[in-house]
Design a protein around this motif. Structure first.
Motif, short mmCIF file in Angstrom:
data_model
loop_
_atom_site.label_atom_id
_atom_site.label_comp_id
_atom_site.label_asym_id
_atom_site.label_seq_id
_atom_site.Cartn_x
_atom_site.Cartn_y
_atom_site.Cartn_z
N GLU A 91 0.84 -1.21 0.00
CA GLU A 91 0.00 0.00 0.00
C GLU A 91 0.87 1.26 0.00
N THR A 92 1.96 1.24 0.76
CA THR A 92 2.87 2.38 0.80
C THR A 92 3.51 2.61 -0.57
N LEU A 93 3.94 1.53 -1.22
CA LEU A 93 4.49 1.63 -2.57
C LEU A 93 3.44 2.20 -3.53
N ALA A 94 2.22 1.73 -3.42
CA ALA A 94 1.15 2.22 -4.30
C ALA A 94 0.90 3.71 -4.09
N GLU A 95 0.97 4.15 -2.84
CA GLU A 95 0.79 5.58 -2.54
C GLU A 95 1.92 6.41 -3.12
N ALA A 96 3.11 5.85 -3.17
CA ALA A 96 4.29 6.57 -3.67
C ALA A 96 4.35 6.58 -5.20
N TYR A 97 3.58 5.74 -5.85
CA TYR A 97 3.72 5.53 -7.29
C TYR A 97 3.53 6.81 -8.12
N ASN A 98 2.48 7.57 -7.86
CA ASN A 98 2.21 8.76 -8.68
C ASN A 98 3.29 9.83 -8.53
N ILE A 99 3.83 9.95 -7.34
CA ILE A 99 4.93 10.90 -7.13
C ILE A 99 6.15 10.43 -7.92
N ALA A 100 6.41 9.12 -7.84
CA ALA A 100 7.54 8.55 -8.58
C ALA A 100 7.35 8.71 -10.08
N LEU A 101 6.13 8.52 -10.54
CA LEU A 101 5.84 8.65 -11.97
C LEU A 101 6.10 10.08 -12.45
N ALA A 102 5.68 11.05 -11.67
CA ALA A 102 5.92 12.44 -12.03
C ALA A 102 7.41 12.76 -12.08
N SER A 103 8.15 12.22 -11.14
CA SER A 103 9.60 12.43 -11.13
C SER A 103 10.27 11.71 -12.29
#
Length: 144
Positions: free
Chosen positions: A94-106
């Protein structure tokens, strides 16, 4: 540090119920700190996994960032004395999933010299596959 001094004072005064409340608050603060660290390293891990998938290549630098991130995630998640982990496998996912969109933008800024927007980059890769790869890498390295 202030919390520890307050805890000491409560214990000296014999106010065990108030001391226990403070211990619970301190435990939550500690867990929140661990989760924040895991979240931050998750972003770094996912950025490099996304770049690998969309660019269909890797670099030694990306590989090192992936290795460092998985190592730091495992380290932050490990309970030293009590053994076990702070986050279960489901909570880690769940934590990885929450981080995904931020990572995608970066990753959109970094991959292909920033030619694509995040939504365009998202169309080039499989989110679920990247998240599964991230969990697998974290688990795999914890065995080694």
């Amino acid at each position: 540090m202030e919390e520890l001094l307050t805890l000491k004072e409560l214990l000296v005064c014999g106010d065990i119920p108030a001391a226990m409340v403070l211990v619970e608050e301190m435990t939550e603060m500690s867990k929140d700190d661990k989760i924040s660290k895991i979240f931050s390293y998750s972003i770094i891990l996912l950025v490099h996994l996304i770049k690998q998938k969309v660019e269909k290549r890797t670099t030694r630098s990306w590989d090192l960032s992936i290795y460092n991130s998985t190592t730091q995630i495992r380290r932050a998640n490990q309970r030293r004395k009590a053994k076990g982990t702070y986050l279960s496998k489901l909570e880690l996912s769940e934590t990885l999933a929450e981080a995904y969109n931020i990572a995608l933008a970066s990753a959109a800024i970094q991959a292909f010299e920033g030619r694509y927007e995040a939504d365009e980059l998202a169309a080039m890769c499989d989110r679920d596959e990247i998240l599964a790869d991230a969990v697998k890498l974290i688990e795999q390295e914890s065995v080694n």
